[in-house]
Design an enzyme around this catalytic site. Structure first.
Site, PDB file in Angstrom:
ATOM      1  CB  SER A  12      36.460  80.167  46.675  1.00  0.00           C
ATOM      2  OG  SER A  12      35.859  80.771  45.828  1.00  0.00           O
ATOM      3  CE1 TYR A  26      38.943  76.593  43.257  1.00  0.00           C
ATOM      4  CE2 TYR A  26      36.998  77.993  42.933  1.00  0.00           C
ATOM      5  CZ  TYR A  26      38.430  77.806  43.422  1.00  0.00           C
ATOM      6  OH  TYR A  26      38.986  78.803  44.197  1.00  0.00           O
TER       7      TYR A  26
HETATM    8  N1  LIG Z   1      42.712  83.998  43.157  1.00  0.00           N
HETATM    9  C1  LIG Z   1      41.408  83.961  42.859  1.00  0.00           C
HETATM   10  O1  LIG Z   1      40.485  84.493  42.267  1.00  0.00           O
HETATM   11  C2  LIG Z   1      40.940  82.991  44.187  1.00  0.00           C
HETATM   12  C3  LIG Z   1      39.533  83.240  44.261  1.00  0.00           C
HETATM   13  C4  LIG Z   1      38.765  82.410  45.264  1.00  0.00           C
HETATM   14  C5  LIG Z   1      39.698  81.549  46.045  1.00  0.00           C
HETATM   15  N2  LIG Z   1      40.848  81.345  45.757  1.00  0.00           N
HETATM   16  C6  LIG Z   1      42.106  80.201  46.514  1.00  0.00           C
HETATM   17  O2  LIG Z   1      43.069  80.943  46.719  1.00  0.00           O
HETATM   18  C7  LIG Z   1      43.971  79.795  46.959  1.00  0.00           C
HETATM   19  C8  LIG Z   1      45.420  80.544  46.374  1.00  0.00           C
HETATM   20  O3  LIG Z   1      45.299  80.714  44.859  1.00  0.00           O
HETATM   21  P1  LIG Z   1      45.858  81.993  43.994  1.00  0.00           P
HETATM   22  O4  LIG Z   1      44.747  82.740  43.664  1.00  0.00           O
HETATM   23  O5  LIG Z   1      47.054  82.466  45.139  1.00  0.00           O
HETATM   24  O6  LIG Z   1      46.303  81.030  42.837  1.00  0.00           O
HETATM   25  P2  LIG Z   1      47.889  80.630  42.183  1.00  0.00           P
HETATM   26  O7  LIG Z   1      48.491  82.015  42.091  1.00  0.00           O
HETATM   27  O8  LIG Z   1      47.529  79.928  41.073  1.00  0.00           O
HETATM   28  O9  LIG Z   1      48.459  79.961  43.553  1.00  0.00           O
HETATM   29  C9  LIG Z   1      48.149  78.550  43.643  1.00  0.00           C
HETATM   30  C10 LIG Z   1      49.275  77.840  44.523  1.00  0.00           C
HETATM   31  O10 LIG Z   1      48.799  76.783  44.758  1.00  0.00           O
HETATM   32  C11 LIG Z   1      49.951  75.788  44.585  1.00  0.00           C
HETATM   33  N3  LIG Z   1      49.462  74.403  44.088  1.00  0.00           N
HETATM   34  C12 LIG Z   1      48.660  74.291  43.112  1.00  0.00           C
HETATM   35  N4  LIG Z   1      48.427  73.005  42.677  1.00  0.00           N
HETATM   36  C13 LIG Z   1      49.661  72.264  43.725  1.00  0.00           C
HETATM   37  C14 LIG Z   1      49.815  70.954  43.938  1.00  0.00           C
HETATM   38  N5  LIG Z   1      49.391  69.898  43.234  1.00  0.00           N
HETATM   39  N6  LIG Z   1      50.814  70.744  44.919  1.00  0.00           N
HETATM   40  C15 LIG Z   1      51.557  71.824  45.600  1.00  0.00           C
HETATM   41  N7  LIG Z   1      50.823  72.932  45.659  1.00  0.00           N
HETATM   42  C16 LIG Z   1      50.142  73.283  44.423  1.00  0.00           C
HETATM   43  C17 LIG Z   1      50.466  76.431  43.473  1.00  0.00           C
HETATM   44  O11 LIG Z   1      52.104  76.309  43.648  1.00  0.00           O
HETATM   45  P3  LIG Z   1      52.765  75.300  42.332  1.00  0.00           P
HETATM   46  O12 LIG Z   1      52.222  75.543  41.153  1.00  0.00           O
HETATM   47  O13 LIG Z   1      54.250  75.732  42.447  1.00  0.00           O
HETATM   48  O14 LIG Z   1      52.691  73.932  42.850  1.00  0.00           O
HETATM   49  C18 LIG Z   1      50.485  77.995  44.002  1.00  0.00           C
HETATM   50  O15 LIG Z   1      51.582  78.211  45.022  1.00  0.00           O
HETATM   51  C19 LIG Z   1      43.592  78.568  46.143  1.00  0.00           C
HETATM   52  O16 LIG Z   1      43.092  77.764  47.094  1.00  0.00           O
HETATM   53  C20 LIG Z   1      42.337  79.220  45.399  1.00  0.00           C
HETATM   54  O17 LIG Z   1      41.406  78.272  44.963  1.00  0.00           O
HETATM   55  C21 LIG Z   1      41.702  82.014  44.787  1.00  0.00           C
END
Ligand SMILES: NC(=O)c1ccc[n+]([C@@H]2O[C@H](COP(=O)([O-])OP(=O)(O)OC[C@H]3O[C@@H](n4cnc5c(N)ncnc54)[C@H](OP(=O)(O)O)[C@@H]3O)[C@@H](O)[C@H]2O)c1
Length: 279
Positions: free
Chosen positions: A145, A158
Site C-alpha cells: 500500500s 496497518y
Molecule cells: N482499498 C484500498 O483503499 C486499499 C489501499 C491500499 C491497499 N489495499 C490492500 O489491498 C488488499 C485488498 O483489499 P481490498 O481493498 O480489496 O479490501 P476488501 O474489499 O475488504 O477485501 C479484503 C479481502 O481480504 C480477505 N481477508 C481479510 N481478512 C482475512 C482473513 N483473516 N483470512 C482470509 N482472508 C481475509 C477478505 O475476505 P473475507 O472477509 O471473506 O475473509 C477479502 O476478500 C489488502 O491487502 C489491502 O490492505 C487496499
C-alpha cells in the site's frame, strides 16, 4: 495469447474488492486453474459460478480459510500440496486495516492484522517459491500500500504491515534476479472496495474517507498490476495523482513530514482526553 495463458494462479482475499477483480482479470487473460481463498464461502462460490458461466473450461477450486489462524493456514497449504497444486502466479492480496489511534486499538485485532498482512503472505510466498524455482518461472504479486511508503498516524500498525510487504517484496525481487521468478509490489492508494468499511471502527468518528481525486477504480488497479507483473516490473502505484503524491512524499525529508503530521496531533490529544474523561 497473454503471458498468463495456460498458467495456474492462487488469489488470496478473493471474496471481495481487488481479490475478486484479480480472479476475473486472470481468467480473462487465459489462466487455466484458479485457487481462490478467503473466509466467506458464499462469496467464493458465487464468484466461482459466475466465472464458470463465462469460462467453462476453467478449473476453479475454492478453499475457505481464515488466514489469521496459523493452524488453518497450515491446513490450507497442506490441502494444496495434497492436490499437487503449485501456482505459477501468486496474488498475495488478503489484508485489512484498522483506522484509529494505536492506544485505543484492540490487541486481538492488531494480532490478526499482523497474521494476515505479514505472516500468511510470507508463508505463502515461501511455499509457492519452491515450485516456481523448480519450474524456472513464476510471478508473485504482493499487495502492499502507499500507506507502507510513509508512516501514517492513525494507521500506524496497518502502515507498518504494508511497509513490511513493500520492503520484503523489493528484497526478494533482487534475490530472485534472473531466476525466472518475478516479484511485484502493488502499492495502491485509495480504491473503493470494502476496505474502508472494514478498517473503520464501529462507534468511531474517524472514518476512511479519502479524497475522490485520489481514488482509482479496482479494475484499473488490477489491469495496471497484471500488465506490470507480466513485464516483471518491481512496483506499481496505480493512478497519476497518487504516483505524483508518493514521489513528493518519498523525497520529502522526514523532519518535514513529521512537522506536517504534527499539525494533526491536536486531534489525537483531544481523542485521548475524551477517552480519559469517559473512564
Ligand atoms: N482499498 C484500498 O483503499 C486499499 C489501499 C491500499 C491497499 N489495499 C490492500 O489491498 C488488499 C485488498 O483489499 P481490498 O481493498 O480489496 O479490501 P476488501 O474489499 O475488504 O477485501 C479484503 C479481502 O481480504 C480477505 N481477508 C481479510 N481478512 C482475512 C482473513 N483473516 N483470512 C482470509 N482472508 C481475509 C477478505 O475476505 P473475507 O472477509 O471473506 O475473509 C477479502 O476478500 C489488502 O491487502 C489491502 O490492505 C487496499
Amino acid at each position: 495469447m497473454s503471458t498468463f495463458t495456460g498458467k495456474s494462479a492462487l488469489v488470496t482475499g478473493a471474496s471481495a474488492g481487488l481479490g475478486g477483480e484479480f480472479a476475473l482479470q486472470l481468467a480473462a487473460l487465459g489462466v487455466n486453474h484458479l485457487v481462490l481463498t478467503a473466509r466467506r464461502t458464499d462469496r467464493l462460490e458465487s464468484l466461482k459460478a459466475s466465472l464458470l458461466g463465462i469460462y467453462s473450461g476453467l478449473h476453479i477450486d475454492t478453499i475457505p480459510t481464515d488466514l489469521s489462524d496459523p493452524e488453518a493456514l497450515t491446513q490450507f497449504i497442506g490441502a494444496m500440496d495434497e492436490a499437487g497444486f503449485s501456482p505459477d502466479i501468486l496474488i498475495n492480496n488478503a489484508g485489512f486495516g484498522d483506522l484509529g489511534t494505536f492506544e485505543t486499538s484492540e490487541p486481538a485485532r492488531i494480532e490478526s492484522m499482523l497474521a494476515v498482512n505479514i505472516v500468511a503472505l510470507t508463508r505463502l510466498t515461501r511455499w509457492a517459491l519452491t515450485g516456481m524455482l523448480k519450474s524456472g518461472s513464476g510471478w508473485i504479486c504482493n499487495v502492499g500500500s502507499t500507506a507502507g511508503l510513509i508512516p501514517i498516524p492513525s494507521f500506524a500498525v496497518y502502515g507498518a504491515t504494508k511497509a513490511y510487504v513493500n520492503s520484503f517484496s523489493e528484497a526478494l525481487r533482487i534475490e530472485l534476479h534472473r531466476s525466472g521468478v518475478y516479484v511485484t509490489a502493488l502499492c495502491p492508494g485509495p480504491v473503493e472496495t470494502e476496505f474502508g468499511e472494514v478498517a473503520s471502527r464501529a462507534n468511531s468518528k474517524r472514518q476512511f474517507e479519502p479524497p475522490a481525486f485520489l481514488c482509482v477504480h479496482k479494475a484499473d488497479v488490477v489491469a495496471q498490476t497484471l500488465t506490470a507483473l507480466a513485464r516483471g516490473q518491481g512496483r506499481v502505484i496505480p493512478g497519476l495523482p497518487v504516483r505524483f503524491g508518493m514521489l513528493l512524499a518519498e523525497s520529502t525529508p522526514r523532519w518535514i513530514l513529521r512537522f506536517v503530521f504534527n499539525l494533526m496531533s491536536g486531534d489525537f490529544r483531544k481523542e485521548r482526553q475524551a477517552a480519559l474523561g469517559k473512564q
